[in-house]
Each structure stands twice: as C-alpha cells, then as structure tokens.
Design a protein around this motif. Structure first.
Motif, PDB file in Angstrom:
ATOM      1  N   ASP A  49      64.587  62.039  73.836  1.00  0.00           N
ATOM      2  CA  ASP A  49      63.694  62.660  74.814  1.00  0.00           C
ATOM      3  C   ASP A  49      62.235  62.499  74.384  1.00  0.00           C
ATOM      4  O   ASP A  49      61.900  61.627  73.609  1.00  0.00           O
ATOM      5  N   GLU A  50      61.375  63.334  74.889  1.00  0.00           N
ATOM      6  CA  GLU A  50      59.938  63.214  74.651  1.00  0.00           C
ATOM      7  C   GLU A  50      59.506  63.705  73.267  1.00  0.00           C
ATOM      8  O   GLU A  50      58.373  63.528  72.885  1.00  0.00           O
ATOM      9  N   VAL A  51      60.394  64.344  72.527  1.00  0.00           N
ATOM     10  CA  VAL A  51      60.035  64.863  71.207  1.00  0.00           C
ATOM     11  C   VAL A  51      60.042  63.709  70.217  1.00  0.00           C
ATOM     12  O   VAL A  51      61.026  62.998  70.074  1.00  0.00           O
ATOM     13  N   ALA A  52      58.919  63.511  69.534  1.00  0.00           N
ATOM     14  CA  ALA A  52      58.802  62.422  68.557  1.00  0.00           C
ATOM     15  C   ALA A  52      58.513  63.003  67.183  1.00  0.00           C
ATOM     16  O   ALA A  52      57.818  64.007  67.065  1.00  0.00           O
ATOM     17  N   ILE A  53      59.043  62.387  66.170  1.00  0.00           N
ATOM     18  CA  ILE A  53      58.805  62.813  64.798  1.00  0.00           C
ATOM     19  C   ILE A  53      57.765  61.891  64.189  1.00  0.00           C
ATOM     20  O   ILE A  53      57.908  60.668  64.235  1.00  0.00           O
ATOM     21  N   SER A  54      56.734  62.493  63.629  1.00  0.00           N
ATOM     22  CA  SER A  54      55.701  61.711  62.953  1.00  0.00           C
ATOM     23  C   SER A  54      55.481  62.333  61.584  1.00  0.00           C
ATOM     24  O   SER A  54      55.041  63.475  61.475  1.00  0.00           O
ATOM     25  N   VAL A  55      55.825  61.610  60.544  1.00  0.00           N
ATOM     26  CA  VAL A  55      55.671  62.095  59.177  1.00  0.00           C
ATOM     27  C   VAL A  55      54.723  61.167  58.445  1.00  0.00           C
ATOM     28  O   VAL A  55      54.942  59.961  58.405  1.00  0.00           O
ATOM     29  N   GLY A  56      53.689  61.734  57.850  1.00  0.00           N
ATOM     30  CA  GLY A  56      52.766  60.936  57.059  1.00  0.00           C
ATOM     31  C   GLY A  56      51.997  59.908  57.850  1.00  0.00           C
ATOM     32  O   GLY A  56      51.575  58.904  57.316  1.00  0.00           O
ATOM     33  N   GLY A  57      51.824  60.132  59.136  1.00  0.00           N
ATOM     34  CA  GLY A  57      51.076  59.192  59.956  1.00  0.00           C
ATOM     35  C   GLY A  57      51.863  57.954  60.344  1.00  0.00           C
ATOM     36  O   GLY A  57      51.305  57.008  60.871  1.00  0.00           O
ATOM     37  N   SER A  58      53.153  57.938  60.088  1.00  0.00           N
ATOM     38  CA  SER A  58      53.970  56.776  60.415  1.00  0.00           C
ATOM     39  C   SER A  58      54.534  56.926  61.823  1.00  0.00           C
ATOM     40  O   SER A  58      55.035  57.969  62.199  1.00  0.00           O
ATOM     41  N   GLU A  59      54.444  55.874  62.583  1.00  0.00           N
ATOM     42  CA  GLU A  59      54.994  55.871  63.929  1.00  0.00           C
ATOM     43  C   GLU A  59      56.248  55.002  64.005  1.00  0.00           C
ATOM     44  O   GLU A  59      56.653  54.603  65.076  1.00  0.00           O
ATOM     45  N   GLU A  60      56.841  54.672  62.859  1.00  0.00           N
ATOM     46  CA  GLU A  60      58.032  53.817  62.842  1.00  0.00           C
ATOM     47  C   GLU A  60      59.220  54.541  63.451  1.00  0.00           C
ATOM     48  O   GLU A  60      59.347  55.756  63.358  1.00  0.00           O
ATOM     49  N   CYS A  61      60.092  53.763  64.027  1.00  0.00           N
ATOM     50  CA  CYS A  61      61.294  54.327  64.594  1.00  0.00           C
ATOM     51  C   CYS A  61      62.413  53.309  64.421  1.00  0.00           C
ATOM     52  O   CYS A  61      62.273  52.190  64.904  1.00  0.00           O
ATOM     53  N   PRO A  62      63.459  53.607  63.723  1.00  0.00           N
ATOM     54  CA  PRO A  62      63.766  54.851  63.026  1.00  0.00           C
ATOM     55  C   PRO A  62      62.884  55.031  61.788  1.00  0.00           C
ATOM     56  O   PRO A  62      62.458  54.069  61.165  1.00  0.00           O
ATOM     57  N   LEU A  63      62.642  56.270  61.463  1.00  0.00           N
ATOM     58  CA  LEU A  63      61.763  56.618  60.350  1.00  0.00           C
ATOM     59  C   LEU A  63      62.527  56.509  59.035  1.00  0.00           C
ATOM     60  O   LEU A  63      63.572  57.146  58.866  1.00  0.00           O
ATOM     61  N   PRO A  64      62.057  55.696  58.097  1.00  0.00           N
ATOM     62  CA  PRO A  64      62.720  55.630  56.782  1.00  0.00           C
ATOM     63  C   PRO A  64      62.611  56.978  56.056  1.00  0.00           C
ATOM     64  O   PRO A  64      61.550  57.611  56.075  1.00  0.00           O
ATOM     65  N   GLY A  65      63.675  57.407  55.438  1.00  0.00           N
ATOM     66  CA  GLY A  65      63.686  58.694  54.755  1.00  0.00           C
ATOM     67  C   GLY A  65      62.708  58.784  53.602  1.00  0.00           C
ATOM     68  O   GLY A  65      62.258  59.869  53.251  1.00  0.00           O
ATOM     69  N   GLU A  66      62.372  57.646  53.009  1.00  0.00           N
ATOM     70  CA  GLU A  66      61.434  57.656  51.895  1.00  0.00           C
ATOM     71  C   GLU A  66      60.055  58.143  52.318  1.00  0.00           C
ATOM     72  O   GLU A  66      59.320  58.714  51.522  1.00  0.00           O
ATOM     73  N   PHE A  67      59.695  57.947  53.583  1.00  0.00           N
ATOM     74  CA  PHE A  67      58.399  58.413  54.071  1.00  0.00           C
ATOM     75  C   PHE A  67      58.293  59.932  54.002  1.00  0.00           C
ATOM     76  O   PHE A  67      57.203  60.468  53.869  1.00  0.00           O
ATOM     77  N   VAL A  68      59.421  60.622  54.129  1.00  0.00           N
ATOM     78  CA  VAL A  68      59.396  62.084  54.132  1.00  0.00           C
ATOM     79  C   VAL A  68      58.915  62.604  52.788  1.00  0.00           C
ATOM     80  O   VAL A  68      57.966  63.382  52.715  1.00  0.00           O
ATOM     81  N   TYR A  69      59.548  62.179  51.691  1.00  0.00           N
ATOM     82  CA  TYR A  69      59.114  62.722  50.410  1.00  0.00           C
ATOM     83  C   TYR A  69      57.880  62.029  49.850  1.00  0.00           C
ATOM     84  O   TYR A  69      57.155  62.624  49.060  1.00  0.00           O
ATOM     85  N   GLU A  70      57.595  60.810  50.290  1.00  0.00           N
ATOM     86  CA  GLU A  70      56.348  60.173  49.863  1.00  0.00           C
ATOM     87  C   GLU A  70      55.140  60.822  50.525  1.00  0.00           C
ATOM     88  O   GLU A  70      54.069  60.894  49.938  1.00  0.00           O
ATOM     89  N   SER A  71      55.294  61.314  51.752  1.00  0.00           N
ATOM     90  CA  SER A  71      54.180  61.968  52.432  1.00  0.00           C
ATOM     91  C   SER A  71      53.846  63.314  51.795  1.00  0.00           C
ATOM     92  O   SER A  71      52.722  63.790  51.914  1.00  0.00           O
ATOM     93  N   ILE A  72      54.797  63.919  51.110  1.00  0.00           N
ATOM     94  CA  ILE A  72      54.553  65.177  50.415  1.00  0.00           C
ATOM     95  C   ILE A  72      53.898  64.934  49.063  1.00  0.00           C
ATOM     96  O   ILE A  72      53.220  65.797  48.531  1.00  0.00           O
ATOM     97  N   GLY A  73      54.071  63.754  48.514  1.00  0.00           N
ATOM     98  CA  GLY A  73      53.466  63.421  47.230  1.00  0.00           C
ATOM     99  C   GLY A  73      54.473  63.145  46.137  1.00  0.00           C
ATOM    100  O   GLY A  73      54.119  63.054  44.972  1.00  0.00           O
ATOM    101  N   ILE A  74      55.745  63.018  46.498  1.00  0.00           N
ATOM    102  CA  ILE A  74      56.786  62.719  45.519  1.00  0.00           C
ATOM    103  C   ILE A  74      56.981  61.207  45.515  1.00  0.00           C
ATOM    104  O   ILE A  74      57.584  60.643  46.427  1.00  0.00           O
ATOM    105  N   ASP A  75      56.430  60.560  44.498  1.00  0.00           N
ATOM    106  CA  ASP A  75      56.540  59.113  44.405  1.00  0.00           C
ATOM    107  C   ASP A  75      56.581  58.702  42.940  1.00  0.00           C
ATOM    108  O   ASP A  75      56.458  59.540  42.050  1.00  0.00           O
TER     109      ASP A  75
END
Length: 108
Positions: A49-75
C-alpha cells in the motif's frame, strides 16, 4: 548505561563527548547483537500500500537489513554477532569479579 547503549540516542548521532561511555556499556553490545541477529542477511519487503519504509535515507526496495543497524551506527567489528556476545560475557565477568572483590573487602 542504558542512555549510551543505543536505545534512546542512535550511536551515529551521539555526541563525541559521551560516545566513549558506550564502549563500556553492556547495553550497546547486547542491543547490537540483537539487531545483527534480527536483520543481517535479510531483506525487508516492500509494502503493497502507500506506507513506505525509509531507513537511513535509503529508498531501496526491498530494503537490505544491514541498512537498519548501519543507520543506527552499528558497523565494522560491532556488526559481528559473536564479537558482541563475547564482549557482553567479558563485561559480565569483569563486573562479577569487581562485585566479588568489593564484597570480600567489606566483610573484614
């Protein structure tokens, strides 16, 4: 220790003056292990539907899970599950040893 563990303030946004405290916080390593275990090597599917997930400024779809913890600072090495578990166990032994020493000295 909870305030500098990454729960409330993402590690990437933490002020450099208190960021050093996160390295001795057991919460950082437990939270890091939890996020890496949950999101590593996974793709978060796109919404239908119209709900989109944007984590760390990434507009990729499907969103790689690594972006979730990298956007928080875990790298880097902190993105390794077993490193986080090892540091949690090491801090646990350190705090238990310190508590034991304090108890032994207080009974004399």
């Amino acid at each position: 220790f909870f305030i500098v563990g990454g729960f409330y303030i993402p590690l990437a946004n933490m002020h450099w003056g208190i960021k050093w405290m996160s390295y001795i916080s057991f919460c950082r390593y437990g939270y890091g292990a939890l996020l890496v275990n949950e999101f590593a090597d996974r793709n978060i599917p796109c919404a239908d539907d119209e709900v989109a997930i944007s984590v760390g400024g990434s507009e990729e779809c499907p969103l790689p899970g690594e972006f979730v913890y990298e956007s928080i600072g875990i790298d880097g090495v902190f993105a390794n599950y077993f490193f986080n578990i090892f540091v949690c166990a090491l801090l646990n032994l350190f705090f238990l040893g310190g508590a034991y020493t304090m108890l032994r000295r207080s009974s004399k």
